[in-house]
Write an enzyme that holds these catalytic residues in place. Structure first.
Site, PDB file in Angstrom:
ATOM      1  N   SER A  57       0.804  -1.206   0.079  1.00  0.00           N
ATOM      2  CA  SER A  57       0.126   0.001  -0.107  1.00  0.00           C
ATOM      3  C   SER A  57       0.970   1.226  -0.156  1.00  0.00           C
ATOM      4  O   SER A  57       0.260   2.531   0.057  1.00  0.00           O
ATOM      5  CB  SER A  57      -1.198   0.005   1.286  1.00  0.00           C
ATOM      6  OG  SER A  57      -2.013  -0.906   0.996  1.00  0.00           O
ATOM      7  N   LYS A  60       0.095   3.894  -2.498  1.00  0.00           N
ATOM      8  CA  LYS A  60      -1.048   4.911  -2.441  1.00  0.00           C
ATOM      9  C   LYS A  60      -0.487   6.234  -2.410  1.00  0.00           C
ATOM     10  O   LYS A  60      -0.956   7.307  -2.418  1.00  0.00           O
ATOM     11  CB  LYS A  60      -1.824   4.558  -1.284  1.00  0.00           C
ATOM     12  CG  LYS A  60      -2.727   3.147  -1.638  1.00  0.00           C
ATOM     13  CD  LYS A  60      -3.464   2.546  -0.354  1.00  0.00           C
ATOM     14  CE  LYS A  60      -4.305   1.514  -0.885  1.00  0.00           C
ATOM     15  NZ  LYS A  60      -4.497   0.682   0.273  1.00  0.00           N
ATOM     16  N   SER A 112      -5.633   3.533   4.421  1.00  0.00           N
ATOM     17  CA  SER A 112      -5.173   2.509   3.438  1.00  0.00           C
ATOM     18  C   SER A 112      -6.401   1.765   2.652  1.00  0.00           C
ATOM     19  O   SER A 112      -6.246   0.937   2.155  1.00  0.00           O
ATOM     20  CB  SER A 112      -4.375   1.689   4.118  1.00  0.00           C
ATOM     21  OG  SER A 112      -3.338   0.957   3.080  1.00  0.00           O
TER      22      SER A 112
END
Length: 387
Positions: A57, A60, A112
């Site tokens: 993640s 992101k 997230s």
């Protein structure tokens, strides 16, 4: 007339600093790690930082950059079916829900949310495919040349990879955006989904558990392992770090940050307003102009290091010279390695002595300014003295 030449002026000034700090060797269990100082990008710690690895993640961060650069935070996004059904971590949005782009970015960075990432991608680019292309284009622009994105959230795909060094570069770039810094450092926030308030808490424990901790993004998948992009600032020195496939992201990030703050201190090597050099002009209406620093430059150094300041400019240039024309650079080196390089630009336009050409260029500049609807009192036009 000044004789035309193409010599390069190279001034080397040795700046020696001796700091009362003992040497310190460290290591962390992460398979790949890096620590940099944000302003200069100087690498303070490096372990396999150019090895291509899954990023989970931490992806992101790039998704947030594109949302902030290409979107309007006040936009109301209608959630599609694909976003609502994406697997993994979530902010629990459903098909047809209405939520602002700003709240989606908070959900992306604090919780997230894979659903938030997908909704952002389709809102910005119309499709996942188009957004992924935009992610890869931006990575190349930033200089993250060993990175390839295949999705906006970081769920594992074989061709979705990066390096610790590239993630640090991407994050360093993101730090130029004030909205990004505000969002990444929020410990909690309230968002609205269909006008219903939901409170989000940031997963980043460094925000509350480390002195100066201020960002940025956690990540985990079975294939990527535990990942963290982290940051902290003390006494004006901003650190950015990355650890990939870590054993303990919180302990290892603290070790690296402690090392950075204990071993390095920023030293000012150029002050805003400082005179740098003069450029002599061949066949110009002005025979020279001065180059003045437009910023303070601070370099992170540790005990016993010497900084070389190298000025590379053409000491004689031919007119015309244009406003903000690049004329050279000033480099700061440690042990022969460039730590920071600053481009230098002309502060003004210098016309040729050819008076007819000078008059034509003045008139052209004058009408160009008028076409931009700049008030007449803002004009600074030089006219020939007819006397």
């Amino acid at each position: 007339m000044i004789k035309m030449c193409s010599t390069v002026l190279c001034i080397v000034i040795i700046l020696s600093f001796f700091l009362p700090t003992a040497a310190m060797a460290i290591d962390v269990p992460s398979q790949s790690a890096i620590l940099i100082e944000e302003k200069t990008g100087r690498i303070l710690y490096n372990k396999n930082s150019e090895t291509e690895m899954a990023m989970a993640s931490t992806t992101k961060i790039m998704t947030a950059i594109l949302a902030l650069e290409y979107g309007n935070l006040d936009d109301v996004v209608v959630v599609g079916e694909e976003a609502a059904n994406v697997e993994g971590s979530s902010i629990y949005i459903e098909k047809g829900d209405k939520i602002t782009l700003e709240d989606l970015v908070y959900g992306l960075m604090l919780r997230s949310g894979n659903d938030a990432a997908y909704a952002i991608a389709t809102h910005i680019s119309g499709s996942l495919k188009n957004f992924v292309e935009l992610m890869n284009e931006k990575a190349q622009i930033i200089g993250a040349t060993n990175t390839n994105f295949t999705n906006p959230h970081g769920l594992y795909e074989k061709e979705h990879y990066t390096t610790a060094k590239d993630l640090a570069l991407i994050t360093q770039y993101a730090f130029r955006n004030e909205d990004f810094k505000k969002i990444m450092s929020a410990k909690k926030t309230d968002i609205k989904i269909n006008n219903q308030v939901h409170t989000l808490y940031n997963k980043n424990k460094l925000l509350t558990g480390y002195d100066g901790g201020n960002g940025v993004k956690t990540g985990y998948t079975i294939d990527a392992g535990k990942c963290l992009v982290f940051s902290a600032e003390r006494e004006g020195m901003q650190m950015i770090g990355v650890i990939l496939r870590a054993s303990d992201i919180w302990a290892e990030s603290r070790i690296l940050l402690d090392y950075g703050f204990e071993q390095y201190t920023t030293k000012n090597v150029m002050k805003k307003g400082e005179y740098i050099t003069s450029i002599y002009v061949e066949d110009g209406i002005n025979d020279q102009f001065k180059i003045i620093s437009d910023e303070n430059i601070d370099i992170p150094i540790k005990q016993g290091e010497n900084i070389e300041r190298v000025l590379n400019v053409n000491n004689i240039m031919a007119a015309p010279i244009y406003n903000k024309q690049r004329i050279g650079s000033v480099d700061f080196l440690i042990d022969g390695e460039i730590i920071y390089s600053k481009d230098l630009y002309s502060p003004q336009k210098v016309y040729e002595k050819d008076y007819l050409k000078f008059l034509r260029e003045n008139l052209r500049d004058y009408f160009n300014i008028l076409s931009q609807e700049i008030p007449i009192e803002a004009l600074d036009i030089k006219w020939l003295d007819a006397s």
